[in-house]
Design an enzyme around this catalytic site. Structure first.
Site, PDB file in Angstrom:
ATOM      1  N   GLU A  72      -6.840   3.762  -6.163  1.00 14.79           N
ATOM      2  CA  GLU A  72      -8.082   4.060  -4.896  1.00 14.79           C
ATOM      3  C   GLU A  72      -8.709   5.423  -5.353  1.00 14.79           C
ATOM      4  O   GLU A  72      -7.599   6.626  -4.808  1.00 14.79           O
ATOM      5  CB  GLU A  72      -7.284   3.944  -3.043  1.00 14.79           C
ATOM      6  CG  GLU A  72      -8.698   4.525  -2.647  1.00 14.79           C
ATOM      7  CD  GLU A  72      -9.058   4.818  -1.406  1.00 14.79           C
ATOM      8  OE1 GLU A  72      -9.747   5.007   0.013  1.00 14.79           O
ATOM      9  OE2 GLU A  72      -7.887   5.233  -0.930  1.00 14.79           O
ATOM     10  N   ASP A  94       0.547  -1.274  -0.278  1.00 13.91           N
ATOM     11  CA  ASP A  94       0.009   0.235  -0.061  1.00 13.91           C
ATOM     12  C   ASP A  94       0.817   1.088   0.551  1.00 13.91           C
ATOM     13  O   ASP A  94       1.767   1.191   0.837  1.00 13.91           O
ATOM     14  CB  ASP A  94      -1.039   0.174   0.913  1.00 13.91           C
ATOM     15  CG  ASP A  94      -2.819   0.525   1.372  1.00 13.91           C
ATOM     16  OD1 ASP A  94      -2.206   1.832   0.964  1.00 13.91           O
ATOM     17  OD2 ASP A  94      -3.227  -0.035   1.831  1.00 13.91           O
ATOM     18  N   ASP A 131      -3.259   4.297  -2.506  1.00 13.23           N
ATOM     19  CA  ASP A 131      -3.677   5.331  -1.583  1.00 13.23           C
ATOM     20  C   ASP A 131      -4.083   6.900  -2.685  1.00 13.23           C
ATOM     21  O   ASP A 131      -3.773   7.635  -2.554  1.00 13.23           O
ATOM     22  CB  ASP A 131      -3.042   5.976  -0.252  1.00 13.23           C
ATOM     23  CG  ASP A 131      -3.969   6.094   0.724  1.00 13.23           C
ATOM     24  OD1 ASP A 131      -5.151   5.156   0.808  1.00 13.23           O
ATOM     25  OD2 ASP A 131      -4.034   7.372   1.552  1.00 13.23           O
ATOM     26  N   HIS A 158     -10.787  -1.550   4.761  1.00  3.31           N
ATOM     27  CA  HIS A 158     -10.568  -1.265   6.478  1.00  3.31           C
ATOM     28  C   HIS A 158     -10.906  -0.115   6.527  1.00  3.31           C
ATOM     29  O   HIS A 158     -11.604   0.181   7.557  1.00  3.31           O
ATOM     30  CB  HIS A 158      -8.700  -1.255   6.610  1.00  3.31           C
ATOM     31  CG  HIS A 158      -8.329  -0.150   5.648  1.00  3.31           C
ATOM     32  ND1 HIS A 158      -7.869  -0.365   3.769  1.00  3.31           N
ATOM     33  CD2 HIS A 158      -8.042   1.647   5.936  1.00  3.31           C
ATOM     34  CE1 HIS A 158      -8.210   0.410   3.179  1.00  3.31           C
ATOM     35  NE2 HIS A 158      -7.801   1.475   4.233  1.00  3.31           N
ATOM     36  N   ASP A 159     -11.849   0.363   5.603  1.00  6.24           N
ATOM     37  CA  ASP A 159     -12.804   1.310   6.196  1.00  6.24           C
ATOM     38  C   ASP A 159     -14.475   1.829   5.732  1.00  6.24           C
ATOM     39  O   ASP A 159     -14.715   2.304   5.979  1.00  6.24           O
ATOM     40  CB  ASP A 159     -12.359   2.908   4.465  1.00  6.24           C
ATOM     41  CG  ASP A 159     -11.155   3.061   4.589  1.00  6.24           C
ATOM     42  OD1 ASP A 159     -10.556   2.990   5.287  1.00  6.24           O
ATOM     43  OD2 ASP A 159     -10.159   3.626   4.314  1.00  6.24           O
TER      44      ASP A 159
HETATM   45  C1  GLC Z   1      -7.512   5.572   1.879  1.00  6.01           C
HETATM   46  C2  GLC Z   1      -7.158   5.110   3.480  1.00  6.01           C
HETATM   47  C3  GLC Z   1      -7.736   5.171   4.718  1.00  6.01           C
HETATM   48  C4  GLC Z   1      -7.072   6.677   5.158  1.00  6.01           C
HETATM   49  C5  GLC Z   1      -7.296   7.327   3.891  1.00  6.01           C
HETATM   50  C6  GLC Z   1      -6.074   8.474   4.023  1.00  6.01           C
HETATM   51  O1  GLC Z   1      -9.039   6.196   2.096  1.00  6.01           O
HETATM   52  O2  GLC Z   1      -8.036   3.988   2.990  1.00  6.01           O
HETATM   53  O3  GLC Z   1      -7.468   4.056   5.601  1.00  6.01           O
HETATM   54  O4  GLC Z   1      -7.537   6.775   6.125  1.00  6.01           O
HETATM   55  O5  GLC Z   1      -6.760   7.461   2.522  1.00  6.01           O
HETATM   56  O6  GLC Z   1      -4.302   8.439   4.096  1.00  6.01           O
END
Ligand code: GLC
Length: 556
Positions: free
Chosen positions: A250, A98, A199, A324-325
């Site tokens: 993402e 990641d 990310d 995880h979110d």
């Molecule tokens: C992404 C991650 C999340 C994090 C955010 C900031 O959305 O999945 O867990 O808080 O980015 O890095």
């Protein structure tokens, strides 16, 4: 369409803090992952994605990185990481790291230097604007609540943080920043890492002029910004392509048009993208903290649109229900009662794996883990949850209402430790777990699933295996059935004269469903009920949460 090998992969996401703790300190670790390689192999996945394991003050559980080319000692050492990578490769599993490149922790040495003076070379690694302590440069809101600007007294300026105040956004416009980023990516690629999950990568390109947003929270000014594609092309040319790295971006509040550009092969940017639109159909007015039952019609429409739209232009979706979110899908779009938990978890799995794209399974999803039923705010840890609990009350709701909202929507729902067995602490740790374990672990756990041939685990195993043998699942054109039966999602995947047909009842009631287009049925590939009583082509009665995947040929 020619199939690339990676297009039949299934990816398993590991949140290391909650996966498996080998040394008894209450935090999962690299050694803990290594212990579970046989389990991962048994599931049949091709690749694991590990969320950030670099040094970090853990204000956002590792998404606040203070050193990029090292391992957080809480998780282990670089040597252990190399051992893990090696052992995974030996059994044919690949590893995706990641990469958090939109921002660093404010503890990172770059920021520590940058905040000292405007003339420090690292100052321009971040995004600064003039302002007075009372007046931030714009009204933009951070994703975790509150202003997205943090005041820095030493330079009398604000720095931009789209997330927590301790996550300062990097200035990608600065070529030195991009050079550093490529150095970091190269470091991990050289170690033999096979993939990168990038990310919030569609937020890296910020405007040059910072304007107030009188329509929203500012996101329209920095989402899918002008330079994202050129930055991605640069990384692709210098790192992803030369090292043969699989990439998933993402994408925060993105559009399909943007995701097509990011992933169509001719553009040489990313392999695939995550988008979140299908996980917002239970947000009232688009607000995550306002609860509403999920809108099944909206879900079907979104999944179908993204299937058709990406397919038509050669884009590639990452498919997922959980990460995880997100709260646990079975507690959200399924039904986590004793009666329907297994059926609905399998139904959701079947629907997802029938779609075109790369499925991502999040740890615990394969055993139908649920949201925990916590009763007090101090059981939660997540920064976003704790901020929102206060903000919701400031907006006039009662503490009980605020608690109801955060306990349904908190990211901690998906972060509770994996339930390995019925022993104390669910077999996750011999110590005190960093986050409370869901109390249903004596009933819902890996050991129980492995001991029963009809468990959710083996259902996932079959779906993963099917993607290896049924090429139509990879290439087939998506065709949706727009039927009035609201609770049923039905679609075909068609390649040549072969059809894979999926039907799923999203409700706890029987539903009668009629097909518009019959097919010559060859076989039932998978179903979540015993027997195949519903094999009538024209009209079938689907039992609660019943889902079926058939194979057949088109009727001409
Ligand atoms: C992404 C991650 C999340 C994090 C955010 C900031 O959305 O999945 O867990 O808080 O980015 O890095």
């Amino acid at each position: 369409m020619t199939i690339e090998e990676w297009q039949s992969y299934s990816v398993y996401q590991i949140y290391p803090k909650s996966f498996n703790d080998a040394n008894g300190d209450g935090f999962g670790d690299i050694e803990g992952i290594r212990e579970k390689i046989p389990y991962l192999k048994k599931l049949g996945i091709d690749m694991i994605w590990i969320t950030p394991i670099q040094p970090s003050p853990q204000k956002d559980n590792g998404y606040d990185i203070s050193e990029y080319c090292a391992i957080n000692p809480q998780y282990g050492t670089l040597l252990e990481f190399k051992q893990l990578l090696n052992d995974l490769h030996e059994v044919g599993i690949k590893l995706m790291m990641d990469m958090v490149l939109n921002h660093t922790s404010t503890e990172h040495q770059w920021f520590q230097a940058a905040k000292q003076s405007r003339s420090h070379p690292y100052h321009d690694y971040y995004i600064w604007q003039e302002g007075t302590p009372a007046q931030p440069p714009t009204n933009w809101q951070s994703k975790f609540g509150g202003s997205s600007w943090g005041y820095n007294e030493a330079t009398a300026e604000y720095y931009l943080h789209l997330f927590d105040t301790t996550q300062a956004d990097l200035n990608w416009r600065n070529p030195s920043v991009r050079a550093e980023i490529k150095k970091i990516l190269r470091f991990w690629a050289e170690l033999g890492v096979d993939g990168f999950r990038l990310d919030v990568i569609n937020l890296i390109s910020k405007p040059t002029l910072f304007l107030n947003d009188d329509e929203g929270d500012g996101r329209r000014f920095y989402t899918d910004g002008k330079q994202v594609e050129s930055y991605l092309k640069e990384l692709n040319e210098e790192i992803f392509s030369p090292y043969g790295i699989l990439t998933v971006g993402e994408m925060s509040s993105t559009s399909m048009a943007a995701c097509i550009e990011y992933t169509k092969p001719a553009n040489n940017e990313l392999s695939m993208t995550f988008n979140f639109h299908h996980l917002k159909v239970d947000y009232r007015d688009g607000d995550k903290w306002q609860l509403m039952p999920m809108n099944i019609s909206a879900l079907k429409a979104l999944l179908s649109d993204w299937q058709r739209g990406m397919q038509a232009k050669g884009g590639w979706n990452a498919l997922f229900w959980c990460n995880h979110d997100q709260p646990r899908i079975v507690s959200r779009y399924g039904n986590d009662s004793d009666e329907y938990r297994e059926l609905s978890a399998k139904m959701l799995a079947l629907v997802l794996h029938g779609l075109q794209g790369t499925p991502y399974i999040y740890q615990g999803e394969e055993i139908g883990m649920t949201n925990p039923d916590w009763h007090a705010i101090d059981e939660f840890e997540d920064v976003e949850t704790l901020n929102q609990f206060e903000l919701i009350q400031q907006k006039g709701q009662t503490a009980d209402e605020a608690f109801a909202a955060v306990s349904a929507r908190s990211r901690d729902n998906g972060r509770t430790p994996v339930q390995w067995d019925a022993s104390q602490q669910a077999g996750f740790t011999t110590g005190k777990p960093w986050l409370k374990i869901a109390s249903n672990y004596t009933k819902i756990n890996v050991a129980e699933c492995l001991s029963r041939a009809d468990s959710i685990f083996y259902f996932y195993q079959k779906l993963i295996a099917l993607r290896k043998v049924e090429a139509t699942l990879i290439t087939g054109q998506f065709r949706r059935y727009d039927r009035p039966e609201e609770g049923v999602f039905a679609y075909d995947r068609i390649a040549g004269d072969e059809v894979i047909r999926v039907v799923a009842n999203f409700t706890d009631q029987p539903v009668v469903f009629e097909w518009a287009t019959p097919i010559h049925l060859a076989e039932t590939l998978l179903t979540n009920y015993e027997g195949d009583a519903t094999n009538d082509q024209t009209k079938l009665t689907l039992r609660p949460y019943e889902s079926i995947m058939w194979k057949g040929t088109v009727v001409v």
